[in-house]
Scaffold this motif. Sequence first.
Motif, PDB file in Angstrom:
ATOM      1  N   LEU A 148     -30.658   0.368  30.614  1.00 36.68           N
ATOM      2  CA  LEU A 148     -31.879   1.392  31.093  1.00 36.68           C
ATOM      3  C   LEU A 148     -33.073   1.065  31.051  1.00 36.68           C
ATOM      4  O   LEU A 148     -33.867   1.281  31.686  1.00 36.68           O
ATOM      5  CB  LEU A 148     -31.756   2.650  29.636  1.00 36.68           C
ATOM      6  N   ALA A 149     -32.832  -0.452  30.911  1.00 35.02           N
ATOM      7  CA  ALA A 149     -34.606  -1.439  31.224  1.00 35.02           C
ATOM      8  C   ALA A 149     -34.587  -1.049  32.217  1.00 35.02           C
ATOM      9  O   ALA A 149     -35.693  -1.625  32.695  1.00 35.02           O
ATOM     10  CB  ALA A 149     -34.270  -2.217  30.131  1.00 35.02           C
ATOM     11  N   GLU A 150     -34.079  -1.347  33.524  1.00 33.34           N
ATOM     12  CA  GLU A 150     -33.681  -2.394  35.162  1.00 33.34           C
ATOM     13  C   GLU A 150     -33.589  -0.451  35.697  1.00 33.34           C
ATOM     14  O   GLU A 150     -33.337  -0.662  36.214  1.00 33.34           O
ATOM     15  CB  GLU A 150     -32.602  -2.721  35.407  1.00 33.34           C
ATOM     16  N   GLU A 151     -33.618   0.471  35.189  1.00 35.11           N
ATOM     17  CA  GLU A 151     -33.014   1.370  35.260  1.00 35.11           C
ATOM     18  C   GLU A 151     -34.333   1.939  36.801  1.00 35.11           C
ATOM     19  O   GLU A 151     -35.010   2.516  35.980  1.00 35.11           O
ATOM     20  CB  GLU A 151     -32.461   3.293  34.768  1.00 35.11           C
ATOM     21  N   GLU A 152     -34.002   2.278  38.278  1.00 39.62           N
ATOM     22  CA  GLU A 152     -35.490   2.853  38.704  1.00 39.62           C
ATOM     23  C   GLU A 152     -35.908   4.199  38.777  1.00 39.62           C
ATOM     24  O   GLU A 152     -36.672   4.667  39.276  1.00 39.62           O
ATOM     25  CB  GLU A 152     -34.987   2.654  40.101  1.00 39.62           C
ATOM     26  N   ARG A 153     -34.336   5.183  38.433  1.00 40.25           N
ATOM     27  CA  ARG A 153     -34.579   6.345  38.092  1.00 40.25           C
ATOM     28  C   ARG A 153     -35.029   7.471  37.218  1.00 40.25           C
ATOM     29  O   ARG A 153     -35.146   6.076  36.250  1.00 40.25           O
ATOM     30  CB  ARG A 153     -32.971   7.459  38.989  1.00 40.25           C
ATOM     31  N   GLN A 173     -40.135  -0.486  22.743  1.00 41.42           N
ATOM     32  CA  GLN A 173     -39.791  -2.339  22.778  1.00 41.42           C
ATOM     33  C   GLN A 173     -38.911  -2.399  23.699  1.00 41.42           C
ATOM     34  O   GLN A 173     -39.467  -3.541  24.696  1.00 41.42           O
ATOM     35  CB  GLN A 173     -38.479  -2.234  21.688  1.00 41.42           C
ATOM     36  N   TYR A 174     -37.994  -2.191  24.158  1.00 44.45           N
ATOM     37  CA  TYR A 174     -37.019  -1.929  25.760  1.00 44.45           C
ATOM     38  C   TYR A 174     -38.032  -1.814  26.390  1.00 44.45           C
ATOM     39  O   TYR A 174     -37.377  -2.912  27.585  1.00 44.45           O
ATOM     40  CB  TYR A 174     -35.828  -1.183  25.314  1.00 44.45           C
ATOM     41  N   LEU A 175     -38.185  -0.753  26.931  1.00 45.87           N
ATOM     42  CA  LEU A 175     -38.538   0.323  28.392  1.00 45.87           C
ATOM     43  C   LEU A 175     -39.952  -0.724  28.649  1.00 45.87           C
ATOM     44  O   LEU A 175     -40.927  -0.561  29.761  1.00 45.87           O
ATOM     45  CB  LEU A 175     -38.349   0.835  28.638  1.00 45.87           C
ATOM     46  N   GLY A 176     -41.294  -0.873  27.855  1.00 42.42           N
ATOM     47  CA  GLY A 176     -42.762  -0.649  28.343  1.00 42.42           C
ATOM     48  C   GLY A 176     -43.155   0.180  27.259  1.00 42.42           C
ATOM     49  O   GLY A 176     -43.163   1.545  27.646  1.00 42.42           O
ATOM     50  N   ALA A 220     -39.880   7.742  33.000  1.00 34.31           N
ATOM     51  CA  ALA A 220     -40.193   6.636  34.359  1.00 34.31           C
ATOM     52  C   ALA A 220     -39.046   5.754  34.021  1.00 34.31           C
ATOM     53  O   ALA A 220     -38.855   5.055  33.245  1.00 34.31           O
ATOM     54  CB  ALA A 220     -41.588   6.730  34.464  1.00 34.31           C
ATOM     55  N   GLY A 221     -38.688   5.399  35.296  1.00 39.01           N
ATOM     56  CA  GLY A 221     -37.694   4.767  36.136  1.00 39.01           C
ATOM     57  C   GLY A 221     -38.218   3.132  36.430  1.00 39.01           C
ATOM     58  O   GLY A 221     -39.806   3.621  35.778  1.00 39.01           O
ATOM     59  N   GLU A 224     -41.297  -2.152  38.610  1.00 37.51           N
ATOM     60  CA  GLU A 224     -40.784  -3.360  38.273  1.00 37.51           C
ATOM     61  C   GLU A 224     -40.082  -3.870  38.795  1.00 37.51           C
ATOM     62  O   GLU A 224     -40.061  -5.240  39.718  1.00 37.51           O
ATOM     63  CB  GLU A 224     -41.651  -4.014  37.284  1.00 37.51           C
ATOM     64  N   VAL A 225     -39.382  -3.771  38.630  1.00 42.34           N
ATOM     65  CA  VAL A 225     -38.254  -3.704  39.036  1.00 42.34           C
ATOM     66  C   VAL A 225     -37.584  -3.351  40.848  1.00 42.34           C
ATOM     67  O   VAL A 225     -37.072  -3.935  41.240  1.00 42.34           O
ATOM     68  CB  VAL A 225     -36.547  -2.722  38.469  1.00 42.34           C
ATOM     69  N   VAL A 226     -37.997  -2.441  40.876  1.00 36.14           N
ATOM     70  CA  VAL A 226     -38.312  -2.142  42.428  1.00 36.14           C
ATOM     71  C   VAL A 226     -39.179  -2.870  43.315  1.00 36.14           C
ATOM     72  O   VAL A 226     -39.252  -3.152  44.716  1.00 36.14           O
ATOM     73  CB  VAL A 226     -38.685  -0.709  42.863  1.00 36.14           C
ATOM     74  N   LYS A 227     -40.286  -3.294  42.599  1.00 37.83           N
ATOM     75  CA  LYS A 227     -40.862  -3.921  43.073  1.00 37.83           C
ATOM     76  C   LYS A 227     -40.171  -4.831  43.273  1.00 37.83           C
ATOM     77  O   LYS A 227     -40.240  -6.190  45.070  1.00 37.83           O
ATOM     78  CB  LYS A 227     -42.770  -4.502  43.054  1.00 37.83           C
TER      79      LYS A 227
END
Length: 238
Positions: A148-153, A173-176, A220-221, A224-227
Motif C-alpha cells: 500500500l505504500a506505493e498505492e497511488e489512489r 511508519q510504512y506510508l510516511g 492519500a495516495g 512521490e510514486v506518481v512523480k
Amino acid sequence: MGKLFLVPTPIGNLEDMTFRAIRILKEADIILAEDTRTSAPLLKHFGIDKKAYSHHQHNEHQATSEIIRFLTEGKNVALISDAGTPAISDPGFFLVREVLKHDIAVECLPGATAFVPALVNSGLPCDAFVFEGFLPVKKGRQTRLKKLAEEERTMIFYESPHRLLKTLEEFAQYLGTERQASVSRELTKLYEETVRGTLTEIKSHFENNILKGEFVICVAGAEEVVKKKNKYKDLDED
C-alpha cells in the motif's frame, strides 16, 4: 423462484432508512440478520412485525443451502447487516455467490454505507480510490502495508477503537509521517467527527481524546510514486 434482496440499514441515524428498504422488509417472506439483537429494535421502529433469523460469518456456510431451498420454493429473502450495506466488510458475499450459482435473482438496494461519506468528507481525491476494509490483524499485515505504500489512489480503511492508534502508527511508519489523511468516527450520529491532517497530527489528536465508535480512515495516495513514474515516462519519451 424467489429473489434475494440485500437491504442496507442506517449506520447510525435512523432517518437514513429508505422507503424502499422498509417496503422490501415488510414484503419479504424471510429476513436474515447479522445479529437479531441489533436488528430487532430497527424492525420494530419501522413497524416491520417479523422475526429475523441469524445469518453471520459463523453460520453462513451451513445456512446457505437451506436459504437456497427457500428461494427455489418461491420465497423472497431479505438480508440485512448490523449497519450499512451487506457484504461490505459484513456477511453476504458467500450467500450472494452461491445464490447466483443456482440462477436465482439477486437485487441490492442502494443505501447507507460508512466509507462513502467518509471519503467525500475527507478532502482527499475521490475520483479514484481503493477500499481496503479491515487490514489483516496479524498474518499478512506487514506485507499488505508495504504494498500500500506505493498505492497511488486514495485508500479507505475500517478500524476498531482499540486498534486505531496502532494502525495510525503503522501507517506513519510504512506510508510516511507527513502523508495526508482523515479519520471519521460516529458517522451520522450525534457526536460525528472528522479529523484531517498528517498521520502524525491525527494520531496525536486521538492520543488525547476518547476512542469511541467505529472509525473510517482515508489516506492519500503516494504522490512521490506518481512523480517518479511521470519522470521516467518523460525520459522514455525523450
